[in-house]
Scaffold this motif. Sequence first.
Motif, mmCIF file in Angstrom:
data_model
loop_
_atom_site.group_PDB
_atom_site.id
_atom_site.type_symbol
_atom_site.label_atom_id
_atom_site.label_comp_id
_atom_site.label_asym_id
_atom_site.label_seq_id
_atom_site.Cartn_x
_atom_site.Cartn_y
_atom_site.Cartn_z
ATOM 1 N N UNK A 128 0.836 -1.197 0.000
ATOM 2 C CA UNK A 128 0.000 0.000 0.000
ATOM 3 C C UNK A 128 0.873 1.249 0.000
ATOM 4 N N UNK A 129 0.450 2.234 -0.750
ATOM 5 C CA UNK A 129 1.152 3.504 -0.805
ATOM 6 C C UNK A 129 0.382 4.487 0.063
ATOM 7 N N UNK A 130 1.045 5.094 1.012
ATOM 8 C CA UNK A 130 0.374 6.069 1.872
ATOM 9 C C UNK A 130 0.937 7.450 1.607
ATOM 10 N N UNK A 131 0.187 8.455 2.003
ATOM 11 C CA UNK A 131 0.632 9.837 1.822
ATOM 12 C C UNK A 131 -0.514 10.772 2.134
ATOM 13 N N UNK A 132 -0.268 12.044 2.012
ATOM 14 C CA UNK A 132 -1.321 13.026 2.290
ATOM 15 C C UNK A 132 -2.207 13.168 1.070
ATOM 16 N N UNK A 133 -3.405 13.674 1.331
ATOM 17 C CA UNK A 133 -4.378 13.843 0.243
ATOM 18 C C UNK A 133 -4.341 15.244 -0.340
#
Length: 139
Positions: A128-133
């Motif tokens: 999974x790639x996470x980060x801010x929206x």
Amino acid sequence: MLLRTTDPFRDFDRLTQQIFGTTNRPAVMPMDAWREGDRFVIEFDLPGVSRDSIDLDVERNVLTVRAERVARNGDWEQLASERPRGVFSRQLVLGDNLDLDGIEAGYDDGVLRLTVPVAEKAKPRKIQVSGSDRTAIEA
């Protein structure tokens, strides 16, 4: 006059081919190996070998296969002897990506079949790639 020269290297090469085999005709325990999905399959030809004489060992990443083809004894005269007899073995170095605790072995019709599953850590998986929206660009 017939002149015959002997080549000791050719005679030695012929002897080693008879003992150790060649790529076209291995001397003992020919093998095939392939991958089927999440497992590797290895087959050894062991005709005339009793299942009780087969010994499989795994130490670290080395798989050792030993087998014995017993010579027949009796009141008879040997006319030809081309099949190897006695104890023979073969070793395979298995990769770290295999589950050595899950090896299964079966012996049927003179063929020893080993099934070696791929270790869970070596199977492909999604990350999974996470980060801010934040998608707005401030100028």
